[in-house]
Write a protein that holds these residues in place. Structure first.
Motif, short mmCIF file in Angstrom:
data_model
loop_
_atom_site.label_atom_id
_atom_site.label_comp_id
_atom_site.label_asym_id
_atom_site.label_seq_id
_atom_site.Cartn_x
_atom_site.Cartn_y
_atom_site.Cartn_z
N VAL A 1 0.83 -1.20 0.00
CA VAL A 1 0.00 0.00 0.00
C VAL A 1 0.87 1.25 0.00
O VAL A 1 0.68 2.18 -0.77
N VAL B 1 2.39 1.85 -3.36
CA VAL B 1 1.43 2.38 -4.33
C VAL B 1 1.18 3.86 -4.08
O VAL B 1 1.22 4.68 -4.98
N LEU C 1 4.24 5.95 -5.17
CA LEU C 1 4.42 6.05 -6.60
C LEU C 1 3.30 6.85 -7.24
O LEU C 1 3.53 7.67 -8.11
N ALA C 2 2.08 6.62 -6.77
CA ALA C 2 0.94 7.35 -7.34
C ALA C 2 1.12 8.85 -7.14
O ALA C 2 0.88 9.64 -8.03
N VAL D 1 3.71 10.04 -9.65
CA VAL D 1 3.21 10.11 -11.02
C VAL D 1 2.25 11.28 -11.20
O VAL D 1 2.20 11.91 -12.24
#
Lengths: 327, 327
Positions: A6, A9, A12-13, A16
Motif C-alpha cells: 500500500v 502504491v 508512486l501514485a 506520477v
C-alpha cells in the motif's frame, strides 16, 4: 492486507500525479488577466496551508449554458428545436396557420415571433415540450440534437461548445470541484447533451422545468410533462435554483449575460474567496459579437457593475486562443 | 512521464484492490434472500460480459430517508424539530396558546396535533420552517441536530442510522453507483446530516421544499424561505422529484412505506434488471415494530403487492445482524 504494498502504491501514485512545471492546464486560454484570475483563485482555495482554503465539499462551481458553454446566437438552440417541433406538429394544428406566434414560426417570420415576446415564446415551449411522457420528449430532443446542424458553422449544435471552457471544467474537477450547469434552458433538454459534451452528469444540471406528473398508463408507470411552467431558472431564479438543487452557495460562477447577474452576485457575496466571470462575446470572426443590445444574451448592467464588483470579463477575442474543439 | 512507474502503480493498485474471496462487503446483513438479491443484482449489472450490464452513468440508486436510513418512529425527526421550534417561538405568538395545532404542541398533546391532520402539520411546518433566510434556517436546524437526543436510545438523531444501510450505500458506490436520497422530508433539513451520516452530498438529496426567493437585504444577497409549499416529495411526487432532479430512472430503489411505493414501482418497471426493496420494521427489541397500522411509515399496500411485483421485503429482525453503528 500487505501494508508495504500500500505504501509503495501511494508513494508512486503521488509521484506520477505531480504535473510537470511547464504543463499548461488551460492551453486554449491566452495569458492575461482572466487566466491569471482563474489560476490564482484555484491555487488559493486548494492550498491547505493558506488562509483561503476551501474544503472539497464546498468547491461548487456553477456555469450558465447558453452563451457560456455553447453558442446561443443568433437564437437559443432550444428555441430552434421548438420551432422545428412546431413545423413538425403543424399538420395536427391547422389553427396555427393563422395564430401567432405559431404563424410566424411556420412562415419563418422571426419578427412576428419576436413581437409575441416572452408570452409567445412560452406558448411555443408549452405546445412543443409537453403533452408527452418524459421518455418521448427525450427521444424527440435527442434525435434533433443528433442530426440538426448549425447553418453557419455546419456542425451539430452539441459540437458548438467552447474549448477553453471544456478545459476549465476539467481543470476544476481535477482540483476537487463539483461542476454544475445552472441555466435558463429546460433541464430535460440540456441534460441530453451535458454528459457527453461537458462531462457534467444529468443530475448536476439545474434548469427551467415544466410541471410533471406520475401516471400509470396501460399498466406502465411514466412521468408526463404538463403544459405549465414549474420553475424558470433565470435572473433571480438562479440563486433559488441553486438553493433548491445544490444546497450550497457556489464559490465560482460563470455566465455571459444579465440573466446570470444574480447568480454571480449571490456567489461572489459569500464569505471567503470567490470568483465571478462573464464571457463577453467580442469575436464576430470566430463566433459572434453582441452585448448591450443583444436580442439574446444581453450583457449590459453586469458590464457596468463588473469593475466595482470585482467580476472578471472574459473577452472571447482576446482571452481565448481557440473557440471550438477541433473536429 | 516514466511509463515503467505507471505500469508498476497500475499493477500494484490492481493487486491491492482485489478483495479477498472471503471478504463480506455487507457484514451487518445476515445471509438470506435479501442479501442474496442485493449481491446478485449488483453482480449482474456490473458484469460487462453479461447480458444485464448497466453503464456506470445509469447506475442510479435512490433511498428514502425516514425509516429507511434512520429512525422515524414514534415520530419523524423533522416533526420533532418543528415541535421544539414551536415551543421556542411561542413567546412571539401568544395566539398559539389557544389555537390548534399549536396549542397541542405546547401542551405535548400529540392526540390534538394528530387530529389536525396533514393540514395542521403543514401549518406547523410553515410557521417553523419559513420567514427566515436559508442560512438562518441552516443554523437553527444544525444546532438542533447537533444537540437533541432521542429519548429511548439516548443518542443524537443523526446517530440513529442503520448500519446495514451504511454498508450497502458504501458498497454500491464502490461498484460505480451514484446514491441519492429521495424522501418526503424537507430537502434543506435532510441535507444537514446526509453528507456526514451517509456520505451523500447535499446536491444528491431530493426532498420536499418551500417556495424560496432571492433578495438583497441591506446590500447582502440572500435566499429567503417563504410560507408556501413548493413541492411535496412523497408518493406519486417521488418519481416526479426523481425526474426533475436526477433525470434518469433509477435501477435500484429502497424504501420502507407506502409513501415509497410509486418510486419503487417506477424504478422496477424500467427495462433491464431492477431492484426494489422495503425495510420492514419487525424489531421491537432493537428498534420498533410497525407496518400496516403505523401512524408513521405505514407499510400496507406495498406489502400486499411485493410478491407479485418481485419487491424484496427486508425484515429488520431477521436480515440485519446489527441495527445501529457502534459508538
Amino acid at each position: 492486507m500487505n501494508f508495504e504494498y500500500v505504501t509503495t502504491v501511494v508513494t508512486l501514485a503521488a509521484f506520477v500525479a505531480i504535473p510537470c512545471a511547464a504543463e499548461d492546464v488551460l492551453p486554449s486560454w491566452n495569458d492575461g488577466l482572466a487566466k491569471t484570475a482563474i489560476l490564482e483563485f484555484v491555487a488559493a482555495v486548494t492550498d491547505e496551508s493558506g488562509g483561503e482554503y476551501v474544503e472539497p465539499s464546498e468547491r461548487i462551481a456553477v456555469f450558465d449554458n447558453d452563451g457560456t458553454l455553447w453558442v446561443e446566437y443568433p437564437m437559443y438552440t432550444q428555441a430552434l428545436f421548438a420551432f422545428d417541433r412546431v413545423k413538425q406538429l403543424a399538420p395536427q394544428h391547422p389553427e396555427w396557420k393563422t395564430q401567432q406566434p405559431f404563424k410566424g414560426v411556420l412562415e419563418d417570420d422571426m419578427k412576428a415571433v419576436g413581437a409575441s415576446g416572452m408570452k409567445g415564446l412560452m406558448e411555443i415551449i408549452m405546445a412543443t415540450h409537453s403533452g408527452m411522457t418524459a421518455a418521448e420528449f427525450e427521444q424527440e430532443a435527442s434525435d434533433w440534437l443528433a442530426t440538426t446542424k448549425q447553418p453557419r458553422f455546419k456542425r451539430l449544435y452539441s459540437e458548438l461548445i467552447y474549448q477553453p471552457q471544456l478545459e476549465l471544467l476539467a481543470y476544476l474537477r481535477t482540483k476537487g470541484f463539483k461542476t454544475f450547469i445552472v441555466s435558463g434552458g429546460g433541464v430535460a433538454f440540456m441534460r441530453l447533451m451535458t454528459e457527453r459534451a461537458y462531462g457534467i452528469p444529468r443530475d448536476q444540471v439545474v434548469g427551467s422545468s415544466v410541471v410533471s406528473e406520475y401516471e400509470v398508463q396501460d399498466g406502465k408507470p411514466v412521468v408526463v410533462r404538463k403544459p405549465e411552467m414549474n420553475f424558470i431558472d433565470d435572473k433571480a431564479g438562479k440563486p433559488v435554483g441553486i438553493y433548491q438543487h445544490i444546497g450550497r452557495r457556489p464559490i465560482l460562477a460563470f455566465g455571459n449575460s444579465d440573466g446570470d447577474m444574480e447568480m454571480i452576485e449571490f456567489t461572489t457575496a459569500g464569505k471567503g474567496r470567490r470568483l465571478g466571470l462573464f464571457v463577453h462575446h467580442t469575436d464576430a470572426e470566430r463566433e459572434y459579437a453582441y452585448d448591450r443590445r443583444g436580442h439574446v444574451g444581453r450583457l449590459d448592467t453586469s458590464l457596468d457593475r463588473a469593475d466595482e464588483m470585482g467580476w472578471i470579463i472574459v473577452s472571447m477575442k482576446d482571452d481565448w486562443k481557440t473557440v471550438f474543439p477541433n473536429r
